[in-house]
Design a protein around this motif. Structure first.
Motif, PDB file in Angstrom:
ATOM      1  N   VAL A 285       0.970  -0.993   0.226  1.00 15.83           N
ATOM      2  CA  VAL A 285       0.153   0.077   0.066  1.00 15.83           C
ATOM      3  C   VAL A 285       0.998   0.971   0.113  1.00 15.83           C
ATOM      4  CG1 VAL A 285      -1.728   1.429   1.155  1.00 15.83           C
ATOM      5  CG2 VAL A 285      -1.944  -1.616   1.078  1.00 15.83           C
ATOM      6  N   HIS A 286       0.625   2.122  -1.230  1.00 11.70           N
ATOM      7  CA  HIS A 286       1.985   3.467  -1.245  1.00 11.70           C
ATOM      8  C   HIS A 286       1.132   4.238  -0.543  1.00 11.70           C
ATOM      9  CE1 HIS A 286       4.691   5.659  -2.533  1.00 11.70           C
ATOM     10  NE2 HIS A 286       4.380   5.802  -3.934  1.00 11.70           N
ATOM     11  N   LEU A 287       1.014   4.767   0.400  1.00 12.58           N
ATOM     12  CA  LEU A 287       1.253   6.457   0.367  1.00 12.58           C
ATOM     13  C   LEU A 287       2.340   6.623   0.933  1.00 12.58           C
ATOM     14  CD1 LEU A 287      -0.229   3.873   2.789  1.00 12.58           C
ATOM     15  CD2 LEU A 287      -2.304   6.143   2.525  1.00 12.58           C
ATOM     16  N   ALA A 288       3.502   7.243   0.742  1.00 13.44           N
ATOM     17  CA  ALA A 288       4.576   7.836   1.212  1.00 13.44           C
ATOM     18  C   ALA A 288       4.210   8.931  -0.291  1.00 13.44           C
ATOM     19  CB  ALA A 288       5.558   6.927   1.142  1.00 13.44           C
ATOM     20  N   GLY A 289       4.970  10.182   0.103  1.00 13.94           N
ATOM     21  CA  GLY A 289       5.403  11.136  -0.736  1.00 13.94           C
ATOM     22  C   GLY A 289       5.221  12.020   0.330  1.00 13.94           C
ATOM     23  N   PHE A 290       5.364  13.640  -0.719  1.00 15.15           N
ATOM     24  CA  PHE A 290       5.182  14.896  -0.380  1.00 15.15           C
ATOM     25  C   PHE A 290       3.355  15.148  -1.373  1.00 15.15           C
ATOM     26  CE2 PHE A 290       5.720  19.504  -1.224  1.00 15.15           C
ATOM     27  CZ  PHE A 290       6.151  19.561   0.369  1.00 15.15           C
ATOM     28  N   LYS A 291       3.001  15.833   0.384  1.00 12.87           N
ATOM     29  CA  LYS A 291       1.161  15.393   0.135  1.00 12.87           C
ATOM     30  C   LYS A 291       1.008  16.618  -0.009  1.00 12.87           C
ATOM     31  CE  LYS A 291      -0.304  14.724   4.595  1.00 12.87           C
ATOM     32  NZ  LYS A 291      -1.228  14.156   5.567  1.00 12.87           N
ATOM     33  N   TYR A 292       1.650  18.060  -0.177  1.00 12.23           N
ATOM     34  CA  TYR A 292       1.259  19.319   0.282  1.00 12.23           C
ATOM     35  C   TYR A 292       0.817  20.016  -1.592  1.00 12.23           C
ATOM     36  CZ  TYR A 292       2.689  18.172   4.689  1.00 12.23           C
ATOM     37  OH  TYR A 292       2.360  18.130   6.070  1.00 12.23           O
ATOM     38  N   ALA A 293       0.035  20.043  -1.797  1.00 13.59           N
ATOM     39  CA  ALA A 293      -0.382  20.527  -3.040  1.00 13.59           C
ATOM     40  C   ALA A 293      -0.132  22.153  -3.823  1.00 13.59           C
ATOM     41  CB  ALA A 293      -2.044  20.040  -3.479  1.00 13.59           C
ATOM     42  N   GLY A 294      -0.798  23.239  -2.413  1.00 11.64           N
ATOM     43  CA  GLY A 294       0.151  24.368  -2.401  1.00 11.64           C
ATOM     44  C   GLY A 294       1.282  24.141  -2.165  1.00 11.64           C
TER      45      GLY A 294
ATOM     46  N   THR B  56      -8.914  14.491 -15.874  1.00 10.44           N
ATOM     47  CA  THR B  56      -8.611  14.885 -14.781  1.00 10.44           C
ATOM     48  C   THR B  56      -7.549  16.536 -15.438  1.00 10.44           C
ATOM     49  OG1 THR B  56      -7.032  13.159 -16.227  1.00 10.44           O
ATOM     50  CG2 THR B  56      -7.826  12.324 -14.249  1.00 10.44           C
ATOM     51  N   HIS B  57      -7.199  17.075 -15.475  1.00 12.32           N
ATOM     52  CA  HIS B  57      -6.763  18.371 -15.260  1.00 12.32           C
ATOM     53  C   HIS B  57      -5.923  19.462 -13.962  1.00 12.32           C
ATOM     54  CE1 HIS B  57      -8.438  18.471 -18.886  1.00 12.32           C
ATOM     55  NE2 HIS B  57     -10.552  18.151 -18.799  1.00 12.32           N
ATOM     56  N   PRO B  58      -4.772  18.185 -13.468  1.00 11.19           N
ATOM     57  CA  PRO B  58      -3.785  18.662 -12.092  1.00 11.19           C
ATOM     58  C   PRO B  58      -3.786  20.640 -12.359  1.00 11.19           C
ATOM     59  CG  PRO B  58      -3.139  16.906 -13.853  1.00 11.19           C
ATOM     60  CD  PRO B  58      -4.322  17.008 -14.126  1.00 11.19           C
ATOM     61  N   GLU B  59      -4.364  20.902 -11.221  1.00 15.30           N
ATOM     62  CA  GLU B  59      -3.992  22.196 -11.821  1.00 15.30           C
ATOM     63  C   GLU B  59      -2.083  22.709 -10.490  1.00 15.30           C
ATOM     64  OE1 GLU B  59      -6.820  23.956 -10.593  1.00 15.30           O
ATOM     65  OE2 GLU B  59      -8.408  23.914 -12.189  1.00 15.30           O
ATOM     66  N   SER B  60      -1.829  21.425  -9.775  1.00 12.52           N
ATOM     67  CA  SER B  60      -0.179  21.496  -8.970  1.00 12.52           C
ATOM     68  C   SER B  60       0.532  20.804  -9.259  1.00 12.52           C
ATOM     69  CB  SER B  60      -1.078  21.909  -7.733  1.00 12.52           C
ATOM     70  OG  SER B  60      -1.320  20.347  -7.643  1.00 12.52           O
ATOM     71  N   PRO B  61       2.225  20.934  -8.915  1.00  7.89           N
ATOM     72  CA  PRO B  61       2.637  19.523  -8.830  1.00  7.89           C
ATOM     73  C   PRO B  61       2.273  18.515  -8.048  1.00  7.89           C
ATOM     74  CG  PRO B  61       3.739  21.768  -8.701  1.00  7.89           C
ATOM     75  CD  PRO B  61       2.696  21.677  -8.372  1.00  7.89           C
TER      76      PRO B  61
ATOM     77  N   SER C  20       5.370  25.442  -4.663  1.00  9.85           N
ATOM     78  CA  SER C  20       6.795  26.425  -4.723  1.00  9.85           C
ATOM     79  C   SER C  20       7.876  25.737  -5.007  1.00  9.85           C
ATOM     80  CB  SER C  20       6.533  27.468  -3.412  1.00  9.85           C
ATOM     81  OG  SER C  20       6.128  26.968  -2.406  1.00  9.85           O
ATOM     82  N   ARG C  21       7.450  24.489  -4.580  1.00 11.77           N
ATOM     83  CA  ARG C  21       8.508  23.302  -4.805  1.00 11.77           C
ATOM     84  C   ARG C  21       8.309  21.907  -5.312  1.00 11.77           C
ATOM     85  NH1 ARG C  21       9.714  21.344   1.564  1.00 11.77           N
ATOM     86  NH2 ARG C  21      11.935  20.568   0.326  1.00 11.77           N
ATOM     87  N   PRO C  22       8.107  22.457  -6.872  1.00 15.11           N
ATOM     88  CA  PRO C  22       8.191  21.182  -7.481  1.00 15.11           C
ATOM     89  C   PRO C  22       8.925  20.038  -8.262  1.00 15.11           C
ATOM     90  CG  PRO C  22       8.340  23.543  -8.315  1.00 15.11           C
ATOM     91  CD  PRO C  22       8.890  23.850  -7.650  1.00 15.11           C
ATOM     92  N   LEU C  23      10.168  20.692  -7.801  1.00 12.26           N
ATOM     93  CA  LEU C  23      10.958  19.804  -8.571  1.00 12.26           C
ATOM     94  C   LEU C  23      11.482  18.606  -7.055  1.00 12.26           C
ATOM     95  CD1 LEU C  23      14.592  22.051  -9.459  1.00 12.26           C
ATOM     96  CD2 LEU C  23      12.659  20.353 -10.748  1.00 12.26           C
ATOM     97  N   HIS C  24      10.871  18.869  -5.306  1.00 10.86           N
ATOM     98  CA  HIS C  24      11.133  18.158  -4.747  1.00 10.86           C
ATOM     99  C   HIS C  24       9.660  17.520  -4.724  1.00 10.86           C
ATOM    100  CE1 HIS C  24      11.442  16.844   0.055  1.00 10.86           C
ATOM    101  NE2 HIS C  24       9.968  17.346   0.114  1.00 10.86           N
ATOM    102  N   THR C  25       8.748  17.763  -4.796  1.00 10.34           N
ATOM    103  CA  THR C  25       7.427  17.495  -4.855  1.00 10.34           C
ATOM    104  C   THR C  25       7.701  16.023  -5.990  1.00 10.34           C
ATOM    105  OG1 THR C  25       5.857  18.856  -4.385  1.00 10.34           O
ATOM    106  CG2 THR C  25       4.539  17.333  -5.558  1.00 10.34           C
TER     107      THR C  25
END
Length: 325
Positions: free
Chosen positions: A71-80, A135-140, A84-89
């Motif tokens: 079950v894969h839940l790990a990740g950087f989850k803060y859309a907003g 689907t039209h994502p609006e954030s990294p 400002s941190r696209p590379l990290h995301t």
């Protein structure tokens, strides 16, 4: 059978671990504790503190515990913040998923339940979101979740990976007082924090075309969400055919003002929220249809809004000084 829960020291992950244990499925956990809490992992659950980018460590851990699925839940989850941190995301969410899939391929693990997000839809132009809504994502963040779904589909075509992705909306509540939402961006923690500080919570926008003028959103209890993961894992283990994507939504919704009213009733703290202008890009209503998940995953809304608020507030109070500021 043993299942790996990545991000198992987080708010949602710890509930998934608890649900697996309750169902008699042995979980093991990987988490780098960048946002997770080590005490959320039960002492008798094997725990590897590592980032998913460490493919070698993941591979060894999968082998050591004879893991059958993930079950894969790990990740950087803060859309907003992802804006400002696209590379990290992208590194954490896409490169991390690639690393996990490589470790799974190396060890012959061919089942995965992926934690996706309503952020893949962006701002839909329909009141009721279904799995066929474009689907039209609006954030990294939303982009990386959609790419994660694509990766699973690509690996399925190449090697027969068995998978499904669960798109979350707004997850709230608690199944145990010691497990609380630590996010600095979610509505419930924001309101609770304001009340604990003696401040007044705020509503952004009161002139929407909704019954009370405030935004309507889909809120689901974290315990109900965790149970859906157990069923998905069992069905993948059994070789059953599942849809590639499921919305875990209520089919209904609650407004921000309804939430504020319920919080006032549950906490016993009398307050009148301040009112501010709309935030740019906030749609009036986003609610998801959960019929497919109900059909295949036993998905149901077992908790009402009052139970969601009461359980979340109990956990917030129990955390006391341990709660991150």
């Amino acid at each position: 059978m043993t299942w790996l829960v990545t991000g198992g020291a987080g708010y949602i992950g710890s509930h998934v671990v608890a649900a697996f244990r309750e169902a008699g499925i042995a979980p093991v956990v990987v988490d780098d504790l960048s946002s997770g809490v080590e005490s959320f992992v039960p002492e008798d659950v094997p725990f590897l503190r590592a980032n998913l980018l460490d493919t070698a460590a993941l591979t060894a851990f999968l082998r050591e515990y004879d893991v059958r699925g993930v079950v894969h839940l790990a990740g950087f989850k803060y859309a907003g913040v992802s804006v400002s941190r696209p590379l990290h995301t992208w590194e954490q969410n896409v490169s991390g998923t690639l690393s996990l899939l490589r470790a799974m391929e190396e060890t012959g693990v061919d089942r995965i339940v992926f934690s996706s997000s309503a952020a893949t839809y962006g701002t839909p132009d329909v009141d009721l979101v279904t799995e066929t809504t474009p689907t039209h994502p609006e954030s990294p963040y939303g982009e990386t979740k959609l790419v994660g779904e694509w990766l699973l589909a690509d690996v399925e075509r190449a090697s027969g990976l068995r998978h499904t992705s669960l798109r979350y909306f707004n997850v709230v509540g608690s199944a145990a007082p010691e497990l609380y939402d630590t996010s600095p961006h979610n509505l419930f923690p924001l309101v609770f924090d304001a009340l604990v500080r003696g401040d007044t919570p705020r509503i952004n926008g009161t002139d929407y075309p909704t019954p009370d003028g405030t935004c309507v959103r889909d809120y689901v209890h974290v315990a109900d969400l965790a149970l859906a993961h157990v069923t998905a894992a069992r069905r993948l283990e059994a070789g059953d055919a599942l849809e590639r994507v499921y919305n875990l939504g209520s089919g209904d919704g609650v407004s921000v003002r309804q939430i504020m009213d319920t919080i006032r009733e549950v906490t016993g703290i009398d307050f009148t929220p301040t009112e501010a202008d709309r935030r740019p890009g906030d749609p009036a209503r986003i609610v998801a249809d959960g019929q497919l998940a109900a059909r295949d995953l036993g998905w149901a809304m077992r908790h009402d809004l009052r139970q969601m608020v009461a359980s979340a507030w109990e956990a917030r109070q129990a955390a006391g000084e341990a709660y991150p500021s």
